[in-house]
Design a protein around this motif. Structure first.
Motif, PDB file in Angstrom:
ATOM      1  N   MET A   1      43.152  31.525  50.126  1.00 54.54           N
ATOM      2  CA  MET A   1      41.866  32.045  49.321  1.00 54.54           C
ATOM      3  C   MET A   1      42.574  32.563  48.026  1.00 54.54           C
ATOM      4  SD  MET A   1      39.935  34.094  52.370  1.00 54.54           S
ATOM      5  CE  MET A   1      40.071  35.460  51.180  1.00 54.54           C
ATOM      6  N   PRO A   2      41.770  32.504  46.929  1.00 55.25           N
ATOM      7  CA  PRO A   2      42.314  32.970  45.593  1.00 55.25           C
ATOM      8  C   PRO A   2      42.527  34.475  45.895  1.00 55.25           C
ATOM      9  CG  PRO A   2      40.146  31.790  45.365  1.00 55.25           C
ATOM     10  CD  PRO A   2      40.384  31.761  46.626  1.00 55.25           C
ATOM     11  N   TYR A   3      43.283  34.944  45.062  1.00 58.00           N
ATOM     12  CA  TYR A   3      43.583  36.531  44.847  1.00 58.00           C
ATOM     13  C   TYR A   3      42.496  37.193  44.252  1.00 58.00           C
ATOM     14  CZ  TYR A   3      48.131  35.746  46.893  1.00 58.00           C
ATOM     15  OH  TYR A   3      49.231  35.275  47.642  1.00 58.00           O
ATOM     16  N   THR A   4      42.005  38.282  44.430  1.00 57.64           N
ATOM     17  CA  THR A   4      41.126  39.313  43.758  1.00 57.64           C
ATOM     18  C   THR A   4      41.582  40.419  42.850  1.00 57.64           C
ATOM     19  OG1 THR A   4      40.612  40.587  45.478  1.00 57.64           O
ATOM     20  CG2 THR A   4      39.452  38.720  45.463  1.00 57.64           C
ATOM     21  N   ILE A   5      41.216  40.848  41.734  1.00 56.98           N
ATOM     22  CA  ILE A   5      41.469  41.682  41.074  1.00 56.98           C
ATOM     23  C   ILE A   5      41.540  43.065  41.938  1.00 56.98           C
ATOM     24  CG2 ILE A   5      40.933  43.602  39.105  1.00 56.98           C
ATOM     25  CD1 ILE A   5      42.111  41.050  37.978  1.00 56.98           C
ATOM     26  N   ALA A   6      40.627  43.407  42.782  1.00 62.43           N
ATOM     27  CA  ALA A   6      40.734  44.720  43.638  1.00 62.43           C
ATOM     28  C   ALA A   6      41.900  44.697  44.601  1.00 62.43           C
ATOM     29  CB  ALA A   6      39.406  44.632  44.531  1.00 62.43           C
TER      30      ALA A   6
ATOM     31  N   LEU B   1      52.331  37.848  38.476  1.00 61.89           N
ATOM     32  CA  LEU B   1      53.097  36.299  38.492  1.00 61.89           C
ATOM     33  C   LEU B   1      53.591  36.391  40.168  1.00 61.89           C
ATOM     34  CD1 LEU B   1      54.034  35.824  35.045  1.00 61.89           C
ATOM     35  CD2 LEU B   1      51.973  34.531  36.481  1.00 61.89           C
ATOM     36  N   MET B   2      54.419  37.138  40.221  1.00 61.23           N
ATOM     37  CA  MET B   2      55.185  37.067  41.526  1.00 61.23           C
ATOM     38  C   MET B   2      54.417  37.181  42.765  1.00 61.23           C
ATOM     39  SD  MET B   2      58.573  38.784  40.130  1.00 61.23           S
ATOM     40  CE  MET B   2      59.162  39.444  41.535  1.00 61.23           C
ATOM     41  N   TYR B   3      53.492  38.315  42.815  1.00 60.31           N
ATOM     42  CA  TYR B   3      52.466  38.230  43.663  1.00 60.31           C
ATOM     43  C   TYR B   3      51.372  37.478  44.010  1.00 60.31           C
ATOM     44  CZ  TYR B   3      49.048  40.975  46.614  1.00 60.31           C
ATOM     45  OH  TYR B   3      48.160  41.399  47.448  1.00 60.31           O
ATOM     46  N   ILE B   4      50.976  36.703  43.096  1.00 63.86           N
ATOM     47  CA  ILE B   4      49.840  35.475  43.412  1.00 63.86           C
ATOM     48  C   ILE B   4      50.743  34.257  43.480  1.00 63.86           C
ATOM     49  CG2 ILE B   4      48.192  36.819  42.239  1.00 63.86           C
ATOM     50  CD1 ILE B   4      48.434  34.649  39.909  1.00 63.86           C
ATOM     51  N   ALA B   5      51.960  34.111  43.238  1.00 59.70           N
ATOM     52  CA  ALA B   5      52.740  32.890  43.623  1.00 59.70           C
ATOM     53  C   ALA B   5      52.895  32.631  44.987  1.00 59.70           C
ATOM     54  CB  ALA B   5      54.256  33.216  42.852  1.00 59.70           C
ATOM     55  N   GLN B   6      52.602  33.759  45.934  1.00 54.75           N
ATOM     56  CA  GLN B   6      52.485  33.630  47.329  1.00 54.75           C
ATOM     57  C   GLN B   6      51.440  32.624  47.683  1.00 54.75           C
ATOM     58  OE1 GLN B   6      53.152  37.553  49.432  1.00 54.75           O
ATOM     59  NE2 GLN B   6      53.552  38.236  47.313  1.00 54.75           N
ATOM     60  N   PRO B   7      52.022  31.586  48.370  1.00 52.68           N
ATOM     61  CA  PRO B   7      50.802  30.553  48.659  1.00 52.68           C
ATOM     62  C   PRO B   7      49.769  31.100  49.698  1.00 52.68           C
ATOM     63  CG  PRO B   7      52.891  29.798  49.276  1.00 52.68           C
ATOM     64  CD  PRO B   7      52.987  30.920  48.416  1.00 52.68           C
ATOM     65  N   ARG B   8      48.429  30.805  49.528  1.00 49.98           N
ATOM     66  CA  ARG B   8      47.515  31.194  50.547  1.00 49.98           C
ATOM     67  C   ARG B   8      46.171  30.197  50.224  1.00 49.98           C
ATOM     68  NH1 ARG B   8      45.506  37.386  49.797  1.00 49.98           N
ATOM     69  NH2 ARG B   8      43.477  37.048  48.234  1.00 49.98           N
TER      70      ARG B   8
ATOM     71  N   LYS C   1      30.961  33.984  43.268  1.00 57.87           N
ATOM     72  CA  LYS C   1      31.325  34.045  44.547  1.00 57.87           C
ATOM     73  C   LYS C   1      32.529  33.186  45.116  1.00 57.87           C
ATOM     74  CE  LYS C   1      29.253  34.504  49.032  1.00 57.87           C
ATOM     75  NZ  LYS C   1      28.097  34.548  49.832  1.00 57.87           N
ATOM     76  N   GLY C   2      33.577  33.525  46.007  1.00 54.17           N
ATOM     77  CA  GLY C   2      34.315  32.563  46.303  1.00 54.17           C
ATOM     78  C   GLY C   2      35.610  32.458  45.173  1.00 54.17           C
ATOM     79  N   GLY C   3      35.200  32.959  43.914  1.00 53.05           N
ATOM     80  CA  GLY C   3      36.407  33.095  42.892  1.00 53.05           C
ATOM     81  C   GLY C   3      37.252  33.771  42.998  1.00 53.05           C
ATOM     82  N   GLY C   4      38.196  33.932  42.022  1.00 55.31           N
ATOM     83  CA  GLY C   4      39.355  34.846  42.181  1.00 55.31           C
ATOM     84  C   GLY C   4      40.556  34.072  41.238  1.00 55.31           C
ATOM     85  N   ILE C   5      41.590  34.363  41.443  1.00 59.40           N
ATOM     86  CA  ILE C   5      42.993  34.236  40.626  1.00 59.40           C
ATOM     87  C   ILE C   5      43.925  33.407  41.461  1.00 59.40           C
ATOM     88  CG2 ILE C   5      44.602  35.195  39.158  1.00 59.40           C
ATOM     89  CD1 ILE C   5      42.956  37.856  39.476  1.00 59.40           C
ATOM     90  N   GLY C   6      44.405  32.204  40.828  1.00 57.98           N
ATOM     91  CA  GLY C   6      45.544  31.456  41.341  1.00 57.98           C
ATOM     92  C   GLY C   6      46.635  31.370  40.586  1.00 57.98           C
TER      93      GLY C   6
END
Length: 147
Positions: free
Chosen positions: A23-28, A14-21, A60-65
């Protein structure tokens, strides 16, 4: 009180992906940066997606936000959900011979509730925006000096 690995990793995610950017984040990339196995992350991300804390997109282009509403959640609420119904002590399995004359369970249950109430003083967003200097100035009349 010790947080289980599931809770520990979930809070880190949660803290990691709260950093705005953009592109979505990926599991990898999360697995690599947080040094956690991909398989374990998939389970945690899936759980948090079901809680509506994360926005996940497949393909493709998916991820986590991060769902922006998650920043307003109280830490105690988050940790309670992640930890589940685990008790500090279990007096029934196996049955404890001291149950009838023991007050320890009640005291430990009360301490656990105080732990959650303490965490409930803060939102996830507040944790992310707290600077080290701000942590020490709330109750102290002595000003922090930057060296």
């Amino acid at each position: 009180m010790q947080l289980n690995k599931f809770t520990d990793y979930a809070l880190r995610i949660l803290m990691y992906i709260a950093q705005p950017r953009d592109m979505p984040y990926t599991i990898a990339e999360i697995a690599q940066d947080l040094h956690v196995s991909k398989n374990h992350l998939v389970k945690i991300v899936h759980f948090m997606g079901k809680q509506n804390w994360l926005i996940t997109t497949r393909g493709k282009g998916g991820g986590i936000g991060l769902n922006p509403e998650t920043l307003e959640l109280r830490l105690g609420q988050i940790v309670r959900i992640l930890q589940g119904e685990n008790q500090i002590v279990e007096c029934n399995t196996p049955p404890c011979v001291l149950r009838s004359q023991c007050g320890l369970k009640g005291i430990l249950d009360q301490a656990l509730e105080q732990f959650y109430l303490s965490l409930d003083q803060y939102t996830l967003g507040q944790v992310l925006n707290t600077t080290p200097a701000a942590r020490y100035t709330t109750q102290s009349p002595i000003q922090m000096i930057n060296l």
